[in-house]
Design an enzyme around this catalytic site. Structure first.
Site, PDB file in Angstrom:
ATOM      1  N   LEU A  62       5.323  19.063 -19.508  1.00  0.00           N
ATOM      2  CA  LEU A  62       6.052  18.838 -20.754  1.00  0.00           C
ATOM      3  C   LEU A  62       6.520  17.390 -20.920  1.00  0.00           C
ATOM      4  O   LEU A  62       7.019  16.774 -19.987  1.00  0.00           O
ATOM      5  CB  LEU A  62       7.286  19.757 -20.766  1.00  0.00           C
ATOM      6  CG  LEU A  62       8.234  19.643 -21.958  1.00  0.00           C
ATOM      7  CD1 LEU A  62       7.566  20.129 -23.225  1.00  0.00           C
ATOM      8  CD2 LEU A  62       9.504  20.449 -21.694  1.00  0.00           C
TER       9      LEU A  62
ATOM     10  N   PHE B 156      16.680  15.977 -33.229  1.00  0.00           N
ATOM     11  CA  PHE B 156      15.653  16.863 -32.697  1.00  0.00           C
ATOM     12  C   PHE B 156      14.874  17.470 -33.853  1.00  0.00           C
ATOM     13  O   PHE B 156      15.300  17.416 -35.006  1.00  0.00           O
ATOM     14  CB  PHE B 156      16.306  17.964 -31.835  1.00  0.00           C
ATOM     15  CG  PHE B 156      15.809  17.987 -30.412  1.00  0.00           C
ATOM     16  CD1 PHE B 156      15.980  16.891 -29.596  1.00  0.00           C
ATOM     17  CD2 PHE B 156      15.173  19.110 -29.886  1.00  0.00           C
ATOM     18  CE1 PHE B 156      15.524  16.901 -28.285  1.00  0.00           C
ATOM     19  CE2 PHE B 156      14.718  19.130 -28.577  1.00  0.00           C
ATOM     20  CZ  PHE B 156      14.895  18.026 -27.778  1.00  0.00           C
TER      21      PHE B 156
ATOM     22  N   HIS C 267       4.267  27.078 -24.236  1.00  0.00           N
ATOM     23  CA  HIS C 267       5.604  26.609 -23.841  1.00  0.00           C
ATOM     24  C   HIS C 267       6.666  27.695 -23.805  1.00  0.00           C
ATOM     25  O   HIS C 267       7.527  27.688 -22.940  1.00  0.00           O
ATOM     26  CB  HIS C 267       6.029  25.504 -24.808  1.00  0.00           C
ATOM     27  CG  HIS C 267       7.346  24.883 -24.487  1.00  0.00           C
ATOM     28  ND1 HIS C 267       7.593  24.258 -23.283  1.00  0.00           N
ATOM     29  CD2 HIS C 267       8.504  24.782 -25.201  1.00  0.00           C
ATOM     30  CE1 HIS C 267       8.835  23.789 -23.276  1.00  0.00           C
ATOM     31  NE2 HIS C 267       9.414  24.110 -24.412  1.00  0.00           N
TER      32      HIS C 267
ATOM     33  N   GLU D 298      10.664  16.823 -26.507  1.00  0.00           N
ATOM     34  CA  GLU D 298      10.774  16.528 -27.933  1.00  0.00           C
ATOM     35  C   GLU D 298      11.780  15.402 -28.153  1.00  0.00           C
ATOM     36  O   GLU D 298      11.753  14.718 -29.180  1.00  0.00           O
ATOM     37  CB  GLU D 298      11.242  17.793 -28.664  1.00  0.00           C
ATOM     38  CG  GLU D 298      11.339  17.660 -30.155  1.00  0.00           C
ATOM     39  CD  GLU D 298      11.455  19.022 -30.822  1.00  0.00           C
ATOM     40  OE1 GLU D 298      10.596  19.880 -30.573  1.00  0.00           O
ATOM     41  OE2 GLU D 298      12.411  19.230 -31.588  1.00  0.00           O
TER      42      GLU D 298
ATOM     43  N   HIS E  10       4.009  23.912 -27.517  1.00  0.00           N
ATOM     44  CA  HIS E  10       4.813  22.683 -27.658  1.00  0.00           C
ATOM     45  C   HIS E  10       3.881  21.542 -28.026  1.00  0.00           C
ATOM     46  O   HIS E  10       2.801  21.414 -27.450  1.00  0.00           O
ATOM     47  CB  HIS E  10       5.523  22.386 -26.334  1.00  0.00           C
ATOM     48  CG  HIS E  10       6.592  21.340 -26.448  1.00  0.00           C
ATOM     49  ND1 HIS E  10       6.312  20.004 -26.608  1.00  0.00           N
ATOM     50  CD2 HIS E  10       7.943  21.444 -26.412  1.00  0.00           C
ATOM     51  CE1 HIS E  10       7.454  19.333 -26.677  1.00  0.00           C
ATOM     52  NE2 HIS E  10       8.452  20.185 -26.556  1.00  0.00           N
TER      53      HIS E  10
ATOM     54  N   GLN F 200       5.090  30.037 -28.636  1.00  0.00           N
ATOM     55  CA  GLN F 200       5.195  28.639 -29.046  1.00  0.00           C
ATOM     56  C   GLN F 200       4.296  27.723 -28.232  1.00  0.00           C
ATOM     57  O   GLN F 200       4.321  27.764 -26.999  1.00  0.00           O
ATOM     58  CB  GLN F 200       6.641  28.171 -28.910  1.00  0.00           C
ATOM     59  CG  GLN F 200       6.844  26.717 -29.340  1.00  0.00           C
ATOM     60  CD  GLN F 200       8.307  26.399 -29.539  1.00  0.00           C
ATOM     61  OE1 GLN F 200       9.045  26.175 -28.587  1.00  0.00           O
ATOM     62  NE2 GLN F 200       8.740  26.424 -30.788  1.00  0.00           N
TER      63      GLN F 200
ATOM     64  N   ARG G 103      10.748  28.790 -32.522  1.00  0.00           N
ATOM     65  CA  ARG G 103      12.045  28.330 -32.030  1.00  0.00           C
ATOM     66  C   ARG G 103      12.191  26.827 -32.263  1.00  0.00           C
ATOM     67  O   ARG G 103      11.270  26.064 -32.023  1.00  0.00           O
ATOM     68  CB  ARG G 103      12.181  28.622 -30.544  1.00  0.00           C
ATOM     69  CG  ARG G 103      13.419  28.017 -29.923  1.00  0.00           C
ATOM     70  CD  ARG G 103      13.613  28.412 -28.485  1.00  0.00           C
ATOM     71  NE  ARG G 103      12.662  27.833 -27.560  1.00  0.00           N
ATOM     72  CZ  ARG G 103      12.672  26.558 -27.147  1.00  0.00           C
ATOM     73  NH1 ARG G 103      13.570  25.719 -27.615  1.00  0.00           N
ATOM     74  NH2 ARG G 103      11.777  26.132 -26.276  1.00  0.00           N
TER      75      ARG G 103
ATOM     76  N   ARG H 141       8.144  22.720 -34.454  1.00  0.00           N
ATOM     77  CA  ARG H 141       7.102  22.611 -33.438  1.00  0.00           C
ATOM     78  C   ARG H 141       5.787  23.252 -33.859  1.00  0.00           C
ATOM     79  O   ARG H 141       4.714  22.725 -33.567  1.00  0.00           O
ATOM     80  CB  ARG H 141       7.586  23.248 -32.131  1.00  0.00           C
ATOM     81  CG  ARG H 141       8.634  22.402 -31.455  1.00  0.00           C
ATOM     82  CD  ARG H 141       9.133  23.039 -30.181  1.00  0.00           C
ATOM     83  NE  ARG H 141      10.061  22.129 -29.518  1.00  0.00           N
ATOM     84  CZ  ARG H 141      10.762  22.444 -28.431  1.00  0.00           C
ATOM     85  NH1 ARG H 141      10.637  23.650 -27.897  1.00  0.00           N
ATOM     86  NH2 ARG H 141      11.573  21.576 -27.882  1.00  0.00           N
TER      87      ARG H 141
END
Lengths: 368, 560
Positions: B240, B113, B339, B243, B230, B228, B374, B274
């Site tokens: 979405l 990730f 996001h 990721e 995304h 954030q 995050r 991100r």
């Protein structure tokens, strides 16, 4: 994005406080055809009448809130394209009404608690571990088993299958497709220690796994490819083949009779179905067994009704012919039975084409 | 009057985990949610949950990645706790029945990730949040000690004369009845506020209710400017794309076919943090190298087809159903989209806010473990670890305490407020119009790139909307399932959230994490290595600062 078009929504309205019965109300919405029916309903709420009640949240077929019936078909409003719905609607109208098999609270809001969640709680919907968790690590289980139950785990409890279930229409007590799929999520989980008890419970319940009539409605409408009926069939196979559970409802015998008849004739021999059902597949046993004879007598009115309505004729019932190429059917039986392990047709993940097949297809198509 | 030792508001992962922990610790627990628990937005967390479970990995490595990801704004004591407790939390979930992906030996399998120095993301195909949410709900059905109030809307928190939390005012959505709950402790687990932006990946229910309710009784909101975006959301709808797609190896291309992340993050490429990837994409788009629909391309076809079906199944459906694209055979157009809010109600490491008896956990809280940005798959972890810690702490803290008796006048005030909305003649603007203007404004001025002029414009609009919201018109005059009046209440919650975000963004005159100020493009540790807090002081919001807790990692230049 395609151009905006005008669509006509016909929404079933119901306000329990008004004292008036439910009625249809028409609304025009302007949207590109690839947007969803939910977008249409939200546009009506935003621009015209915000008193229309519909549960909705994620807009992406994940939260399971917006189950409704669109042109009579149970579906999530958020993943039904409004253009597609218009194409199947009558007289240019897209009808939207609350789900079936559940009471309506207001407009498009159904009482899921009164039906669906009660049934879910009926199947002991939590893991009952076979053994205490291993200290400081995970349970070791085969990767395939986890993928296998992931199909049932993918259920978002939207109630769309419950709405479409024909068995539940006849028997409101039927545990139903979603709750039984939930049951398989534990039965198929190697960490659960109650497989046999769960299966016995669901087989013995007159509204359990044998109450499903195999109509595929839930498979067709499920927005998440959970294929609830397939999970019910897996429960049956485990109950019969793996645990030999002979239930009070005679589901075991009925299934055996079906299989025996297909193997023998290739098609269903209706006159033999019931006698064989009460004899675990055997024609003789069904009639000799005292309980079988008693049950057969009880089913006589059904046979008479069948004759009277012309569904069966005495000639067709007694002289059932084999398929001309019955040998081919036998070959399929042989091929399946010669496998050590039961073949589960799981199209959820393992049934997808592998890379090798894709490679071959790409070559054929001249790609690199 | 229903009463509980511990009352949880919100039934996503943080709320359910808190309720289970409090019940296990012997408290009588109630859990209130405005939607059925399994409809909660935790459902949408696709990719997975981070934990340094592998003996080759270490919690320190996970913690450092998180600190770096936060652009050094995260509090390191809280981050250490989260990363240290991650493996046991993960195993607890597995033991409860989550169907985590296995490797060929039957052990838990993991994927890579963004922003992480090791593959430590555990997952259930790409329905990880959904699977955990449903398994926690299984446990909640089993635990009859926990009373569930499903489809109850909380409107206000109630304090006693000393300022300690005493209960919550709610409206039963099903019949419109108002109800006052008494509670010795209240845990807010109401999730994020993405609906103040349009588009957003967030569900329609994510309206920042808990953040606003806490703010209104004086709880400070921290790091609110840290919103954030995304990197991979569908244009228009804002849905979405996990990721996990990049974790599985997918590439990003601009319209000229360049794999542009080479320029911005030569080492981590698509798997940089991100904020870094979103800025890179937005730069490409702004400088004319995007597609005409204002997007860049995510190419998942480089991932083997079987693996896509096994690990990115939901994305195949999203592409097909919502974009008309078969992601296994062609790239999909994406752009950065709203996001997640890193900020929220300020809490300590036990989930306690400065208001006695009030806790917060999950996205509505700010411990702060995410700081300025995050990392993917740290949000599920945050909800679970701090949900559990809040539940445990609250249960212990209220043991032996007498049940408070919240005053009925507080409920009467709320009832009057609601009746005023319902009874008002339709002269004001519609809730939907105000919400649309709010969403458009926030996405235009308080997004990936910000500057003082734009932020001031946003503040003006937000303050005007705040006034207009007092006169909104609604259509539904009924009591049963009156979603219209709830929408008006949510709008007011959203505007409080938006105001706190914009004020904080104006205040932070530097670029850090998700806050990029084109007028202050550098990170400025000398002046701004500190949290910004916003508190309601009467009608006017008040700003204050609090230090960032450092344990073992000194700020460094941040490159990927």
């Amino acid at each position: 994005m395609a151009d905006t078009q005008t669509f006509q929504l016909k929404i079933r309205r119901y306000d329990p406080e008004s004292g008036a019965p439910a009625y249809w109300a028409d609304y025009d919405v302007d949207l590109p055809p690839e947007r969803s029916v939910l977008d249409g309903i939200l546009q009506v709420k935003d621009r015209e009448d915000a008193s229309i009640a519909i549960r909705c949240s994620c807009r992406a077929a994940i939260c399971g809130s917006c189950g409704v019936r669109i042109n009579g078909r149970s579906a999530l409003a958020c993943n039904t394209r409004i253009g597609d719905a218009a194409a199947t609607g009558r007289d240019g109208f897209i009808t939207v009404e609350p789900m079936g098999n559940m009471p309506v609270i207001k407009d498009l809001v159904s009482d899921m608690e009164a039906v669906h969640w009660k049934k879910v709680r009926r199947v002991v919907p939590w893991l009952v571990p076979a053994e205490a968790p291993p200290e400081g690590q995970e349970y070791i289980v085969p990767a395939e088993a986890m993928l296998d139950v992931t199909q049932a785990m993918a259920c978002i409890h939207c109630g769309v299958c419950v709405s479409a279930c024909l068995s539940m229409e006849v028997d409101p007590e039927f545990i139903g497709p979603a709750a039984l799929a939930k049951a398989y999520r534990f039965v198929g989980d190697p960490r659960d220690g109650e497989e046999e008890a769960r299966l016995r419970d669901l087989a013995e319940d007159p509204h359990g796994i044998y109450d499903c009539t195999h109509c595929f409605a839930c498979v067709e409408v499920c927005p998440k490819d959970v294929a609830p009926m397939n999970q019910i069939m897996r429960l049956r196979r485990r109950a019969t083949s793996d645990h030999g559970i002979k239930d009070e409802n005679n589901g075991y015998g009925h299934e055996k009779a079906f299989v025996t008849l297909i193997e023998k004739y290739g098609t269903l021999h209706e006159a033999q179905l019931l006698p064989r059902s009460f004899g675990d597949g055997s024609l003789v046993k069904g009639q000799l067994k005292p309980s079988g004879a008693k049950q057969l007598t009880r089913e006589l009115p059904t046979a008479f009704r069948g004759l009277k309505s012309g569904k069966v004729t005495p000639r067709k019932a007694l002289l059932h012919e084999k398929l001309p190429d019955q040998k081919q059917v036998r070959k399929i039986f042989h091929a399946i039975e010669s496998h050590d392990e039961r073949i589960e047709l799981n199209l959820y993940i393992v049934g997808e084409m592998g890379d090798e097949e894709m490679g071959a297809m790409a070559e054929e198509a001249g790609e690199t | 009057m229903p009463q509980h030792d511990v009352l949880v508001i919100g039934a996503g992962l943080a709320g359910q985990r808190a309720a289970l922990a409090a019940a296990e610790a012997g408290a009588s627990v109630g859990i209130i949610s405005k939607v059925h628990p399994v409809r909660s937005h935790s459902n949408a967390a696709q990719g997975g949950i981070n934990a340094a479970l592998d003996p080759q990995d270490s919690w320190e490595s996970h913690a450092f990645d998180t600190v770096k990801g936060s652009d050094y704004l995260g509090d390191q004591d809280a981050i250490e706790i989260m990363c240290r407790e991650a493996p046991s939390e993960l195993l607890t979930l597995e033991h409860l029945g989550v169907t985590f992906h296995r490797d060929e030996r039957g052990r838990l399998g993991k994927r890579a990730f963004g922003g992480a120095s090791a593959a430590r993301t555990y997952y259930v195909t790409d329905i990880t949040g959904h699977a955990i949410l449903h398994v926690l709900y299984e446990q909640l059905m089993k635990f009859e000690e926990v009373t569930r109030y499903e489809e109850w809307f909380s409107t206000a928190l109630v304090q006693d004369d000393d300022g300690r939390i005493a209960g919550v005012v709610t409206r039963n959505i099903r019949d419109g009845a108002m109800e006052l709950f008494a509670a010795k402790a209240v845990i807010l687990a109401t999730g994020g506020n993405g609906q103040i932006y349009d588009p957003t990946t967030n569900a329609l229910i994510c309206t920042g209710d808990g953040i606003a309710m806490a703010y209104r009784i004086g709880a400070p909101l921290m790091d609110m400017e840290m919103i954030q975006y995304h990197p991979t959301t569908l244009a228009g709808l804002g849905l979405l794309i996990t990721e996990g797609a990049r974790g599985e190896g997918a590439h990003l291309y601009n319209a000229q076919g360049e794999r542009f992340m080479e320029k911005y993050a030569p080492n981590k490429m698509e798997l940089a943090s991100r904020d870094v990837v979103s800025r890179a994409e937005q730069t490409e788009i702004n400088e004319g190298r995007g597609f005409p629909d204002g997007t860049v391309a995510l190419d998942i076809t480089v991932v083997p087809r079987k693996r896509i079906h096994e690990a990115l199944r939901e994305i195949v459906n999203v592409g097909r159903d919502f974009a008309g694209v078969d992601i296994t055979s062609e790239p999909i157009h994406i752009k950065p989209g709203n996001h997640y809010v890193m900020g929220g109600v300020h809490t300590d490491i036990h989930g306690q806010t400065p208001i006695a008896g009030l806790y917060a956990a999950g996205e509505c809280a700010c411990v702060s473990v995410h700081g300025g940005n995050r990392l993917g798959a740290n949000s599920l972890l945050d909800t679970l670890v701090f949900g559990r810690r809040s539940g445990e702490h609250a249960a212990r803290a209220v043991h032996g305490m007498g049940m408070p008796s919240p005053s009925h006048s507080s409920m009467q005030e709320e009832e009057d407020r609601i009746q005023a909305i319902i009874g008002r003649d339709g002269t004001g603007r519609r809730v939907s119009e105000l919400k649309a203007e709010l969403g458009e404004t926030m996405d235009k001025y308080v997004a990936v790139f910000r500057d003082e002029d734009g932020l001031n414009t946003a503040l003006e609009v937000v303050r005007r909307l705040k006034e207009e919201a007092k006169n909104v018109a609604i259509d539904d005059k009924g009591t049963v399932f009156n979603q219209d009046v709830l929408g008006a209440l949510e709008l007011q919650f959203m505007i409080d959230n938006a105001e706190a975000i914009v004020i904080s963004a104006i205040e932070r005159k530097e670029s850090r994490g998700a806050q990029y100020r084109t007028d202050y493009p550098e990170r400025n540790d000398d002046e701004w290595l500190k949290h910004i807090n916003v508190s309601a002081n009467g009608a006017e919001p008040e700003l204050s600062y609090s230090p960032v807790t450092m344990t073992q990692w000194e700020p460094q230049e941040r490159t990927y």
